[in-house]
Design a protein around this motif. Sequence first.
Motif, PDB file in Angstrom:
ATOM      1  N   PHE A 155       0.986  -0.878   0.221  1.00 14.27           N
ATOM      2  CA  PHE A 155      -0.027  -0.156  -0.142  1.00 14.27           C
ATOM      3  C   PHE A 155       0.674   1.305  -0.424  1.00 14.27           C
ATOM      4  O   PHE A 155       0.572   2.410   0.592  1.00 14.27           O
ATOM      5  CB  PHE A 155      -1.135  -0.274   0.997  1.00 14.27           C
ATOM      6  N   GLU A 156       2.236   1.053  -0.374  1.00 14.49           N
ATOM      7  CA  GLU A 156       3.105   2.550  -0.112  1.00 14.49           C
ATOM      8  C   GLU A 156       2.642   3.334  -1.894  1.00 14.49           C
ATOM      9  O   GLU A 156       2.498   4.135  -1.292  1.00 14.49           O
ATOM     10  CB  GLU A 156       4.146   2.260  -1.067  1.00 14.49           C
ATOM     11  N   GLY A 157       2.216   2.630  -3.097  1.00  9.48           N
ATOM     12  CA  GLY A 157       1.112   3.607  -3.579  1.00  9.48           C
ATOM     13  C   GLY A 157       0.255   4.361  -3.102  1.00  9.48           C
ATOM     14  O   GLY A 157       0.303   5.577  -3.264  1.00  9.48           O
ATOM     15  N   THR A 158      -0.850   3.827  -2.183  1.00 11.00           N
ATOM     16  CA  THR A 158      -2.051   3.972  -1.662  1.00 11.00           C
ATOM     17  C   THR A 158      -1.715   5.876  -0.706  1.00 11.00           C
ATOM     18  O   THR A 158      -2.574   6.880  -0.489  1.00 11.00           O
ATOM     19  CB  THR A 158      -2.499   3.132  -1.104  1.00 11.00           C
ATOM     20  N   PHE A 159      -0.260   5.285  -0.166  1.00  8.59           N
ATOM     21  CA  PHE A 159       0.205   6.065   1.119  1.00  8.59           C
ATOM     22  C   PHE A 159       0.783   7.476   0.150  1.00  8.59           C
ATOM     23  O   PHE A 159       0.032   8.575   1.264  1.00  8.59           O
ATOM     24  CB  PHE A 159       1.180   5.455   1.646  1.00  8.59           C
ATOM     25  N   ARG A 160       1.501   7.942  -1.058  1.00  6.17           N
ATOM     26  CA  ARG A 160       2.151   8.344  -1.284  1.00  6.17           C
ATOM     27  C   ARG A 160       0.592   9.113  -1.812  1.00  6.17           C
ATOM     28  O   ARG A 160       0.889  10.387  -2.000  1.00  6.17           O
ATOM     29  CB  ARG A 160       2.643   7.569  -2.338  1.00  6.17           C
ATOM     30  N   THR A 161      -0.254   8.313  -2.299  1.00  4.73           N
ATOM     31  CA  THR A 161      -1.046   9.146  -3.214  1.00  4.73           C
ATOM     32  C   THR A 161      -2.128  10.001  -1.453  1.00  4.73           C
ATOM     33  O   THR A 161      -2.048  11.576  -2.324  1.00  4.73           O
ATOM     34  CB  THR A 161      -2.457   8.309  -3.789  1.00  4.73           C
ATOM     35  N   MET A 209      -0.924  11.654   0.784  1.00  2.00           N
ATOM     36  CA  MET A 209       0.137  12.530   0.888  1.00  2.00           C
ATOM     37  C   MET A 209      -0.316  13.473   0.018  1.00  2.00           C
ATOM     38  O   MET A 209       0.217  14.750   0.409  1.00  2.00           O
ATOM     39  CB  MET A 209       1.267  12.512   1.484  1.00  2.00           C
ATOM     40  N   GLY A 210      -0.129  13.485  -1.369  1.00  2.00           N
ATOM     41  CA  GLY A 210      -1.189  14.377  -2.217  1.00  2.00           C
ATOM     42  C   GLY A 210       0.756  15.235  -2.234  1.00  2.00           C
ATOM     43  O   GLY A 210       1.371  14.426  -2.719  1.00  2.00           O
ATOM     44  N   PRO A 211       0.538  16.169  -2.441  1.00  2.00           N
ATOM     45  CA  PRO A 211       1.509  17.349  -2.559  1.00  2.00           C
ATOM     46  C   PRO A 211       2.998  16.853  -1.852  1.00  2.00           C
ATOM     47  O   PRO A 211       4.190  17.531  -2.383  1.00  2.00           O
ATOM     48  CB  PRO A 211       1.621  18.718  -3.078  1.00  2.00           C
ATOM     49  N   ARG A 212       2.796  16.635  -0.284  1.00  2.00           N
ATOM     50  CA  ARG A 212       4.098  16.461   0.641  1.00  2.00           C
ATOM     51  C   ARG A 212       4.482  15.159   0.406  1.00  2.00           C
ATOM     52  O   ARG A 212       6.015  15.290  -0.043  1.00  2.00           O
ATOM     53  CB  ARG A 212       2.753  16.486   1.758  1.00  2.00           C
ATOM     54  N   ALA A 213       4.008  14.216  -0.889  1.00  7.64           N
ATOM     55  CA  ALA A 213       4.959  12.971  -0.772  1.00  7.64           C
ATOM     56  C   ALA A 213       6.511  13.247  -1.566  1.00  7.64           C
ATOM     57  O   ALA A 213       6.992  12.697  -1.506  1.00  7.64           O
ATOM     58  CB  ALA A 213       3.906  12.377  -1.907  1.00  7.64           C
ATOM     59  N   ALA A 214       6.146  14.339  -2.616  1.00  4.12           N
ATOM     60  CA  ALA A 214       7.126  14.900  -2.938  1.00  4.12           C
ATOM     61  C   ALA A 214       8.909  15.192  -1.997  1.00  4.12           C
ATOM     62  O   ALA A 214      10.237  14.994  -2.081  1.00  4.12           O
ATOM     63  CB  ALA A 214       6.653  15.861  -3.759  1.00  4.12           C
ATOM     64  N   LYS A 215       7.994  15.712  -1.100  1.00  5.20           N
ATOM     65  CA  LYS A 215       9.201  16.101   0.204  1.00  5.20           C
ATOM     66  C   LYS A 215       9.531  14.668   1.323  1.00  5.20           C
ATOM     67  O   LYS A 215      10.151  14.537   1.988  1.00  5.20           O
ATOM     68  CB  LYS A 215       9.033  16.769   1.010  1.00  5.20           C
ATOM     69  N   ILE A 216       8.792  13.223   0.974  1.00  5.67           N
ATOM     70  CA  ILE A 216       8.997  12.102   1.401  1.00  5.67           C
ATOM     71  C   ILE A 216       9.498  10.840   0.957  1.00  5.67           C
ATOM     72  O   ILE A 216       9.265  10.702  -0.377  1.00  5.67           O
ATOM     73  CB  ILE A 216       6.965  11.907   2.429  1.00  5.67           C
ATOM     74  N   ARG A 217      10.474  10.219   1.604  1.00  5.79           N
ATOM     75  CA  ARG A 217      11.119   9.264   1.438  1.00  5.79           C
ATOM     76  C   ARG A 217      10.606   8.171   2.028  1.00  5.79           C
ATOM     77  O   ARG A 217      10.981   7.776   2.758  1.00  5.79           O
ATOM     78  CB  ARG A 217      13.006   8.834   1.246  1.00  5.79           C
ATOM     79  N   SER A 218       9.932   7.449   1.064  1.00  7.84           N
ATOM     80  CA  SER A 218       9.242   6.042   1.932  1.00  7.84           C
ATOM     81  C   SER A 218      10.392   4.922   1.607  1.00  7.84           C
ATOM     82  O   SER A 218      10.444   5.031   0.204  1.00  7.84           O
ATOM     83  CB  SER A 218       8.262   6.207   1.486  1.00  7.84           C
ATOM     84  N   VAL A 219      10.643   4.143   2.595  1.00  5.92           N
ATOM     85  CA  VAL A 219      11.234   2.774   2.420  1.00  5.92           C
ATOM     86  C   VAL A 219      10.541   1.748   3.255  1.00  5.92           C
ATOM     87  O   VAL A 219       9.923   2.006   4.256  1.00  5.92           O
ATOM     88  CB  VAL A 219      12.575   3.437   3.214  1.00  5.92           C
ATOM     89  N   ARG A 220      10.389   0.793   2.344  1.00  4.22           N
ATOM     90  CA  ARG A 220       9.905  -0.785   2.570  1.00  4.22           C
ATOM     91  C   ARG A 220      10.329  -1.349   3.127  1.00  4.22           C
ATOM     92  O   ARG A 220      11.908  -1.773   3.100  1.00  4.22           O
ATOM     93  CB  ARG A 220       9.583  -1.350   1.261  1.00  4.22           C
ATOM     94  N   GLY A 221      10.289  -2.011   4.809  1.00  3.06           N
ATOM     95  CA  GLY A 221      11.136  -2.962   5.530  1.00  3.06           C
ATOM     96  C   GLY A 221      10.472  -3.725   6.324  1.00  3.06           C
ATOM     97  O   GLY A 221       9.467  -2.826   7.195  1.00  3.06           O
ATOM     98  N   THR A 222      10.874  -4.226   6.874  1.00  7.57           N
ATOM     99  CA  THR A 222      10.517  -4.598   8.693  1.00  7.57           C
ATOM    100  C   THR A 222      12.080  -4.700   9.679  1.00  7.57           C
ATOM    101  O   THR A 222      12.903  -3.842   9.597  1.00  7.57           O
ATOM    102  CB  THR A 222      10.018  -6.529   8.764  1.00  7.57           C
TER     103      THR A 222
END
Length: 415
Positions: free
Chosen positions: A204-210, A212-225
């Motif tokens: 659901f990383e794509g849903t999360f970034r969607t 977040m709207g325009p703020r997603a450009a300033k967020i680096r999302s990293v997948r892991g445990t």
Amino acid sequence: MDSIVTRYWRAARQSAPNAIPAVFRDASKSLARRAYRSTMRLSARHRALYDAEAALEQDDWQAAIQRLEKWALSNPNRGIEGTSLEARLLDGLQRAGDAPAREFDDAAIPDLAQVANPGMLTVAEEKLYYFVARESYDPDRAFVEIGPWLGRGTQRICDGLSERTTDWRLICFDRFKWNRHFSRLSAERGADDATEALRKGQSFEGTFRTLMGPRAAKIRSVRGTLSNVDARLSPALPAGRKIGALFVDASKGWPDNSRLLRFFSDRLASGRKPPMILFQDFLYFPAYKLIFLTMLIPGITPTIYCRNGSTVVFSATSGISAHESVFRNDLPNMLSRTVIEAAWERLCRAIPPERLRRHSVQLALPLMLWSCGHYATAVREFQRVRLDDREKRYLSEKIGGPQNAKIPALRALIR
């Protein structure tokens, strides 16, 4: 083929003592003796727990305590008692800060703008996320969120950072793996439109970034445990990069959080202001191991708690060493009663007793004692817990009813 110990134990459980010599017919005498001693100790422990459970079924707490104390006298569970490790932990607790945490004044924070992101935070907790991000901002430091889910708390972190600068950055670390529990939570919060296409096991990383709207450009999302946090986060946070604030809403277990705090240890060094660590769902009885882990780290101090929520904010006043004794994964099963009680006293000095009575946080002490094998002391502490009807209903809902409580004393408490 079953081991000798297994075969002995099966014979003993079947009350067939005449079958026991046959188990050892082809075994050496030394191996037979070791098997006998091992299984008899196990048998005695099970008999003691069974007798205590039977007493608690009759609400005879004193008889349960006496039975467990009798067993403990002949089978002492010393763990780290009397060792240099215990001495180091107690020394750290004596050095730790003792100032009481202050209650967060959410009324002093103006109402925040509405966001579409679903979440499980109270209004006061959302304001606390905003406050911590705003107050801890340092242009030379990184800001990290562990477990953003669909980004409601993330939006509040962004709100706080945006109060200080337009040139902020945020790292969000999550499994980003959907499950049925998330589907239920999402439906309860009216977010079906955003998540209805997600299925168990999907990212659901794509849903999360969607969301977040325009703020997603300033967020680096990293997948892991949290089990691979070192490998996954190191590229985003190279060694030496310092942290301004760390927001954690993830596992409440000891090994995962031990691994997380060890990874961030050299990144939480104090600068112009001490870094902050926010733990969501901290004042909450299933988080009892997280409570004791943090209380045993002298370099972090609880400074803010949220009355209308379970969040607690720590200040990394003197930093964390990657070589802290508490980072041993086997430690939570070995803690002595002295260390557990001293750590609990530290929490009680920081958080007022009326807050510890909510969300059944007062159960953390007996739960930790039980998990370390100090059964009689644990039952005595369970007996001291006072739960009103609302707390009993809350506790019963969380564990799925008294029948699902694995600890007899906990079952008796809410029956």
